[in-house]
Design a protein around this motif. Structure first.
Motif, PDB file in Angstrom:
ATOM      1  N   UNK A 114      -1.550  -0.622  -1.662  1.00 15.04           N
ATOM      2  CA  UNK A 114      -0.684   0.227  -2.794  1.00 15.04           C
ATOM      3  C   UNK A 114      -0.815   1.682  -2.615  1.00 15.04           C
ATOM      4  N   UNK A 115      -1.788   2.235  -2.147  1.00 13.51           N
ATOM      5  CA  UNK A 115      -1.847   3.718  -1.997  1.00 13.51           C
ATOM      6  C   UNK A 115      -0.510   4.001  -0.606  1.00 13.51           C
ATOM      7  N   UNK A 116      -0.346   3.274   0.227  1.00 15.52           N
ATOM      8  CA  UNK A 116       0.619   3.584   1.155  1.00 15.52           C
ATOM      9  C   UNK A 116       2.047   3.214   0.340  1.00 15.52           C
ATOM     10  N   UNK A 171       7.482   9.607  -1.349  1.00 18.93           N
ATOM     11  CA  UNK A 171       8.255  10.201  -0.438  1.00 18.93           C
ATOM     12  C   UNK A 171       9.829  10.261  -0.509  1.00 18.93           C
ATOM     13  N   UNK A 172       9.829   8.736  -0.789  1.00 18.71           N
ATOM     14  CA  UNK A 172      11.343   8.469  -1.088  1.00 18.71           C
ATOM     15  C   UNK A 172      11.896   9.143  -2.393  1.00 18.71           C
ATOM     16  N   UNK A 173      11.226   9.189  -3.356  1.00 18.17           N
ATOM     17  CA  UNK A 173      11.489   9.995  -4.470  1.00 18.17           C
ATOM     18  C   UNK A 173      12.071  11.403  -4.297  1.00 18.17           C
ATOM     19  N   UNK A 174      10.893  12.137  -3.190  1.00 18.78           N
ATOM     20  CA  UNK A 174      11.091  13.433  -3.197  1.00 18.78           C
ATOM     21  C   UNK A 174      12.279  13.841  -2.255  1.00 18.78           C
ATOM     22  N   UNK A 175      12.574  13.008  -1.452  1.00 16.50           N
ATOM     23  CA  UNK A 175      13.722  13.034  -0.560  1.00 16.50           C
ATOM     24  C   UNK A 175      15.088  12.826  -1.397  1.00 16.50           C
ATOM     25  N   UNK A 176      15.000  11.771  -2.477  1.00 13.88           N
ATOM     26  CA  UNK A 176      16.245  11.713  -3.314  1.00 13.88           C
ATOM     27  C   UNK A 176      16.415  12.991  -4.085  1.00 13.88           C
ATOM     28  N   UNK A 180     -13.869  -6.056   0.639  1.00 20.75           N
ATOM     29  CA  UNK A 180     -12.845  -5.973   1.661  1.00 20.75           C
ATOM     30  C   UNK A 180     -11.546  -6.088   1.300  1.00 20.75           C
ATOM     31  N   UNK A 181     -11.165  -7.240   0.726  1.00 16.19           N
ATOM     32  CA  UNK A 181      -9.790  -7.527   0.279  1.00 16.19           C
ATOM     33  C   UNK A 181      -9.330  -6.350  -0.957  1.00 16.19           C
ATOM     34  N   UNK A 182     -10.154  -6.130  -1.650  1.00 20.36           N
ATOM     35  CA  UNK A 182      -9.923  -5.260  -2.717  1.00 20.36           C
ATOM     36  C   UNK A 182      -9.352  -3.733  -2.051  1.00 20.36           C
ATOM     37  N   UNK A 183     -10.368  -3.383  -1.118  1.00 20.86           N
ATOM     38  CA  UNK A 183     -10.087  -2.293  -0.354  1.00 20.86           C
ATOM     39  C   UNK A 183      -8.725  -2.193   0.347  1.00 20.86           C
ATOM     40  N   UNK A 184      -8.540  -3.263   1.106  1.00 18.35           N
ATOM     41  CA  UNK A 184      -7.274  -3.426   1.654  1.00 18.35           C
ATOM     42  C   UNK A 184      -6.207  -3.394   0.470  1.00 18.35           C
ATOM     43  N   UNK A 185      -6.247  -3.747  -0.369  1.00 15.05           N
ATOM     44  CA  UNK A 185      -5.043  -4.019  -1.476  1.00 15.05           C
ATOM     45  C   UNK A 185      -5.018  -2.726  -2.077  1.00 15.05           C
ATOM     46  N   UNK A 186      -6.257  -1.957  -1.975  1.00 21.52           N
ATOM     47  CA  UNK A 186      -5.993  -0.600  -2.558  1.00 21.52           C
ATOM     48  C   UNK A 186      -5.366   0.343  -1.594  1.00 21.52           C
TER      49      UNK A 186
END
Length: 164
Positions: free
Chosen positions: A79-81, A88-93, A70-76
């Motif tokens: 990290x995905x978020x 998104x920031x890179x695209x906007x920049x 469960x901890x690994x899933x939360x970390x994943x």
């Protein structure tokens, strides 16, 4: 029928031998047999306790593994978020940079067009001035005494010159 009914002497000796055998077994064999049975019971009981303990440990390990999973899933997910936010920031920049670059190129093109326009207008003015000087020179070369000749000359030159 004699074979079916036992005689009294036979019963007596069978009873004596049974009691003697029972005494010998009780004296010499009963204690070791009971000790081995107790030992076997103890080993079975110990094995059952160890199996219960192993079962509890397995449940604890399973719970620990589920928590780690469960901890690994939360970390994943975290990290995905974060990666999505960074994308998104890179695209906007990059989009902002592209818009700024397009605006800069457009402004440079406008400035170049304005410069070319100004140069074309200056050339037209110079050409008009040169034509005026040429016409004036031709007029001066002719006889300036006759006004009718001057008017006829100016009209003929104007017909020759076509301005846009």
């Amino acid at each position: 029928m004699d074979l079916i009914t036992p005689q009294l002497g036979l019963l007596f000796w069978q009873t004596v031998l049974f009691l003697l055998l029972l005494f010998i077994l009780t004296k010499f064999a009963w204690k070791p047999i009971m000790a081995s049975l107790r030992e076997r019971e103890d080993s079975i009981e110990s094995a059952l306790r160890m199996a219960d303990q192993a079962k509890i440990e397995m449940q604890q390990l399973k719970a620990g593994n589920e928590k780690l999973l469960a901890d690994a899933r939360q970390e994943r997910d975290r990290m995905m978020q974060e990666a999505q936010v960074m994308v998104n920031q890179f695209r906007e920049t990059e989009k902002t940079k592209a818009v700024e670059e397009a605006n800069r190129i457009t402004q440079q093109a406008r400035e170049a067009i304005q410069t070319e326009k100004n140069a074309a207008l200056a050339e037209v003015k110079n050409t008009a001035a040169q034509l005026s000087v040429d016409i004036a020179e031709r007029i001066l070369r002719r006889e300036l005494a006759e006004p009718a000749a001057q008017t006829q000359l100016v009209d003929s030159y104007l017909k020759d010159v076509k301005l846009n």
